[in-house]
Design a protein around this motif. Sequence first.
Motif, PDB file in Angstrom:
ATOM      1  N   SER A   1       6.966  -1.663   4.519  1.00 55.22           N
ATOM      2  CA  SER A   1       6.695  -2.905   6.008  1.00 55.22           C
ATOM      3  C   SER A   1       6.439  -3.689   5.128  1.00 55.22           C
ATOM      4  CB  SER A   1       5.258  -2.145   6.525  1.00 55.22           C
ATOM      5  OG  SER A   1       5.069  -1.918   5.954  1.00 55.22           O
ATOM      6  N   GLU A   2       5.980  -4.443   4.180  1.00 57.57           N
ATOM      7  CA  GLU A   2       4.968  -5.933   3.665  1.00 57.57           C
ATOM      8  C   GLU A   2       6.382  -6.550   3.381  1.00 57.57           C
ATOM      9  OE1 GLU A   2       1.926  -2.904   2.944  1.00 57.57           O
ATOM     10  OE2 GLU A   2       4.118  -3.143   2.545  1.00 57.57           O
TER      11      GLU A   2
ATOM     12  N   LYS B   1       0.900  -1.192  -0.101  1.00 52.68           N
ATOM     13  CA  LYS B   1       0.206  -0.325  -0.077  1.00 52.68           C
ATOM     14  C   LYS B   1       0.679   1.361  -0.694  1.00 52.68           C
ATOM     15  CE  LYS B   1      -3.670  -2.218   3.202  1.00 52.68           C
ATOM     16  NZ  LYS B   1      -3.147  -3.430   2.429  1.00 52.68           N
ATOM     17  N   ASP B   2       2.176   1.183   0.570  1.00 52.42           N
ATOM     18  CA  ASP B   2       2.815   2.719   1.014  1.00 52.42           C
ATOM     19  C   ASP B   2       3.618   2.260  -0.768  1.00 52.42           C
ATOM     20  OD1 ASP B   2       2.166   2.561   2.901  1.00 52.42           O
ATOM     21  OD2 ASP B   2       4.603   1.521   3.604  1.00 52.42           O
ATOM     22  N   MET B   3       4.191   4.122  -0.969  1.00 52.89           N
ATOM     23  CA  MET B   3       4.612   4.006  -1.990  1.00 52.89           C
ATOM     24  C   MET B   3       5.954   3.741  -2.457  1.00 52.89           C
ATOM     25  SD  MET B   3       6.122   7.822  -3.331  1.00 52.89           S
ATOM     26  CE  MET B   3       4.560   8.517  -3.408  1.00 52.89           C
ATOM     27  N   VAL B   4       6.579   2.754  -3.572  1.00 56.08           N
ATOM     28  CA  VAL B   4       7.411   1.428  -4.075  1.00 56.08           C
ATOM     29  C   VAL B   4       8.349   2.544  -4.497  1.00 56.08           C
ATOM     30  CG1 VAL B   4       8.380  -0.343  -4.996  1.00 56.08           C
ATOM     31  CG2 VAL B   4       6.157  -0.585  -3.644  1.00 56.08           C
ATOM     32  N   ASN B   5       9.300   3.051  -3.559  1.00 57.63           N
ATOM     33  CA  ASN B   5      10.702   4.072  -4.485  1.00 57.63           C
ATOM     34  C   ASN B   5      11.636   3.061  -4.873  1.00 57.63           C
ATOM     35  OD1 ASN B   5       9.464   5.980  -3.299  1.00 57.63           O
ATOM     36  ND2 ASN B   5      10.103   5.830  -1.043  1.00 57.63           N
TER      37      ASN B   5
ATOM     38  N   VAL C   1      19.158  -5.432  19.413  1.00 57.74           N
ATOM     39  CA  VAL C   1      18.962  -4.532  19.320  1.00 57.74           C
ATOM     40  C   VAL C   1      18.699  -2.942  18.319  1.00 57.74           C
ATOM     41  CG1 VAL C   1      17.378  -2.961  20.700  1.00 57.74           C
ATOM     42  CG2 VAL C   1      17.815  -5.546  21.595  1.00 57.74           C
ATOM     43  N   ILE C   2      19.699  -3.070  18.731  1.00 59.71           N
ATOM     44  CA  ILE C   2      20.473  -1.491  17.527  1.00 59.71           C
ATOM     45  C   ILE C   2      19.802  -2.422  16.193  1.00 59.71           C
ATOM     46  CG2 ILE C   2      22.671  -0.019  16.936  1.00 59.71           C
ATOM     47  CD1 ILE C   2      23.309  -0.221  19.382  1.00 59.71           C
ATOM     48  N   ALA C   3      20.426  -3.034  15.457  1.00 58.95           N
ATOM     49  CA  ALA C   3      20.218  -3.759  14.882  1.00 58.95           C
ATOM     50  C   ALA C   3      19.156  -3.670  13.745  1.00 58.95           C
ATOM     51  CB  ALA C   3      21.347  -5.191  13.518  1.00 58.95           C
ATOM     52  N   GLY C   4      18.169  -4.197  14.672  1.00 59.99           N
ATOM     53  CA  GLY C   4      16.482  -4.296  15.059  1.00 59.99           C
ATOM     54  C   GLY C   4      16.418  -3.656  14.606  1.00 59.99           C
ATOM     55  N   LEU C   5      16.549  -2.541  15.285  1.00 66.89           N
ATOM     56  CA  LEU C   5      15.602  -1.129  15.184  1.00 66.89           C
ATOM     57  C   LEU C   5      16.068  -0.223  14.011  1.00 66.89           C
ATOM     58  CD1 LEU C   5      15.961  -0.035  18.568  1.00 66.89           C
ATOM     59  CD2 LEU C   5      14.255  -0.182  18.124  1.00 66.89           C
ATOM     60  N   VAL C   6      17.205  -0.149  13.529  1.00 69.62           N
ATOM     61  CA  VAL C   6      17.831   0.549  12.207  1.00 69.62           C
ATOM     62  C   VAL C   6      17.195   0.019  11.291  1.00 69.62           C
ATOM     63  CG1 VAL C   6      19.861   1.467  11.281  1.00 69.62           C
ATOM     64  CG2 VAL C   6      20.164   1.327  13.369  1.00 69.62           C
ATOM     65  N   LEU C   7      17.418  -1.653  10.828  1.00 71.03           N
ATOM     66  CA  LEU C   7      17.126  -1.978  10.178  1.00 71.03           C
ATOM     67  C   LEU C   7      15.781  -2.395   9.402  1.00 71.03           C
ATOM     68  CD1 LEU C   7      19.427  -4.324   9.633  1.00 71.03           C
ATOM     69  CD2 LEU C   7      19.830  -2.194   7.684  1.00 71.03           C
ATOM     70  N   GLY C   8      14.871  -2.243  11.048  1.00 69.29           N
ATOM     71  CA  GLY C   8      13.773  -2.539  10.457  1.00 69.29           C
ATOM     72  C   GLY C   8      12.790  -1.145  10.546  1.00 69.29           C
ATOM     73  N   GLU C   9      12.778  -0.060  11.482  1.00 67.41           N
ATOM     74  CA  GLU C   9      12.150   1.015  11.710  1.00 67.41           C
ATOM     75  C   GLU C   9      12.092   2.255  10.906  1.00 67.41           C
ATOM     76  OE1 GLU C   9       8.552   2.908  12.932  1.00 67.41           O
ATOM     77  OE2 GLU C   9       8.671   0.969  13.587  1.00 67.41           O
ATOM     78  N   PHE C  10      13.792   2.953  11.004  1.00 69.48           N
ATOM     79  CA  PHE C  10      14.416   3.469  10.026  1.00 69.48           C
ATOM     80  C   PHE C  10      14.415   3.417   8.354  1.00 69.48           C
ATOM     81  CE2 PHE C  10      16.597   4.366  14.535  1.00 69.48           C
ATOM     82  CZ  PHE C  10      14.979   5.046  15.479  1.00 69.48           C
ATOM     83  N   SER C  11      14.714   1.695   8.292  1.00 73.42           N
ATOM     84  CA  SER C  11      14.346   1.917   6.873  1.00 73.42           C
ATOM     85  C   SER C  11      13.271   1.576   6.232  1.00 73.42           C
ATOM     86  CB  SER C  11      14.470  -0.007   6.515  1.00 73.42           C
ATOM     87  OG  SER C  11      14.393  -0.410   7.234  1.00 73.42           O
ATOM     88  N   VAL C  12      12.064   1.559   7.310  1.00 77.66           N
ATOM     89  CA  VAL C  12      10.956   1.599   6.474  1.00 77.66           C
ATOM     90  C   VAL C  12      10.330   3.419   6.223  1.00 77.66           C
ATOM     91  CG1 VAL C  12       8.358   0.794   6.707  1.00 77.66           C
ATOM     92  CG2 VAL C  12       9.878  -0.423   6.841  1.00 77.66           C
ATOM     93  N   GLN C  13      10.361   3.955   7.524  1.00 83.44           N
ATOM     94  CA  GLN C  13      10.694   5.681   7.018  1.00 83.44           C
ATOM     95  C   GLN C  13      11.513   5.876   6.279  1.00 83.44           C
ATOM     96  OE1 GLN C  13      10.861   6.808  11.058  1.00 83.44           O
ATOM     97  NE2 GLN C  13       9.582   5.968  12.343  1.00 83.44           N
ATOM     98  N   SER C  14      12.245   5.855   6.326  1.00 84.27           N
ATOM     99  CA  SER C  14      13.559   6.440   5.434  1.00 84.27           C
ATOM    100  C   SER C  14      12.234   6.806   3.680  1.00 84.27           C
ATOM    101  CB  SER C  14      14.544   6.033   5.115  1.00 84.27           C
ATOM    102  OG  SER C  14      14.908   5.012   4.910  1.00 84.27           O
TER     103      SER C  14
END
Length: 455
Positions: free
Chosen positions: A383-384, A327-331, A365-378
């Motif tokens: 997310s799918e 559903k999000d924009m595919v960059n 934990v740091i790797a999970g946060l950076v690669l998970g949340e921030f990579s999607v927001q950037s």
Amino acid sequence: MKNMKEKEVGSSFHDNLAWMDQHLPVEASFDLIKREIEIGGRNAAFYFIDGFMKDEAMLKLLDSMMKIKPEDMPERILEFSAKCIPYVEVEILHQFDQVMKNMFSGVTCLFIEEYEGCIAIDCRTYPARGVEEPETDKSLRGSRDGFVETVVFNTAMMRRRIRDPHLIMKMESVGKSSKTDVVICYMEDRVDSKVLQVVTERVEGLTLDDMKMNQQTLAEALFRRKWFNPFPKFKYTERPDTATACLLEGKIVMLVDNSPSALILPTSILDMIEEANDYYFPTLTGIYLKVSRAIITVLTVFLTPVFLLMMQNLNWLPKVFAFVAVKDMVNIPLIFQLLILELAIDGLRLAALNTPSMLSTPLSVIAGLVLGEFSVQSGWFNSEVMLYMAFVAVANYTQPNFELGYALKFMRLMLLVLTALLNWIGFLIGMILVFCAVAFNKTLSGRSYLRIRRN
């Protein structure tokens, strides 16, 4: 002069010592020890490697030998070894190649004046770690011991579980330089004689100079597989109970000195996805675990390719599963997102192997946060895509065989690339190639990978 294989140990004490001193760097190597003493009024010399010898046992042997009087010295070397050496493992060697092989294996070699031959006293000991449970092959129930790097300890752990005279453990020496001990274990009344003959002939016919990588070198030498088929030919285990169960099923187990795992053959795809927990629980629970692992194994291969295929053909997607659509924009194209994450997951795995244990948790934990949340927001990943790749990464650890995990990964990558290039036709071609890679993968016994062996 005859070569080492033909050179025999003579009755001349000085000639024997001269030959040993000529071929052994006693002066150059600090751990090669030559100890000259007198036994029963005759000159004698010990050759041994410092660090392999049991000091307590040798002290008792020396104390016993020093008390021998000249008139009590037997005329023959066999009588001396039987009457004057209070130890269990004693052998008479008559060729220098046997002397050198035994000495470098840790056996103490004794030359005595006027005796034709060398007395080999096996009072060696190897540095070894504890037989704790292996890290990557744990079981919720059952034994907590595991193979170690000393092959004698490994055979003893299997002997402890199978107290049957039909259990045969045949030792071979492989490698011109390394002379590595390889043990072929099988149940004489249950093994397939044709497979055993093939394995024995191949091991005896190996002309390797050394076995630098121990078990992997042996596996590659026994069966030169096709580079384009990544599925493993052998099953590996670090658990003695698993190896013992395979022996009782009629399989062959191979142990290599300096390697803490056993090599099992013949095998099939069903053997590869088995683990000890399947047998330590009630039948219904064990069947459920096997079925669950099989389903998850199939999903690790086909989940992301099927998702990519559906995204390329949204009209094929049933309304019931419309929520899985991006559903999000595919960059970045989905195929590149998937391939980048495949590489990133391997990078994280390699980083975890080299990370100190005290830092592994916070860095994860740091790797999970950076690669998970921030990579999607950037905007780099959707997310799918992150969700499905996270499932694949975790699902890989439900499969106990490391080589099979990477074989499935390569099949998944092939399916992704073909689907991205040729759409459904590429996906169909990939499916056929995956099936062929499994069906036509031949093991050392010549059987198909899909064949279930009859016990």
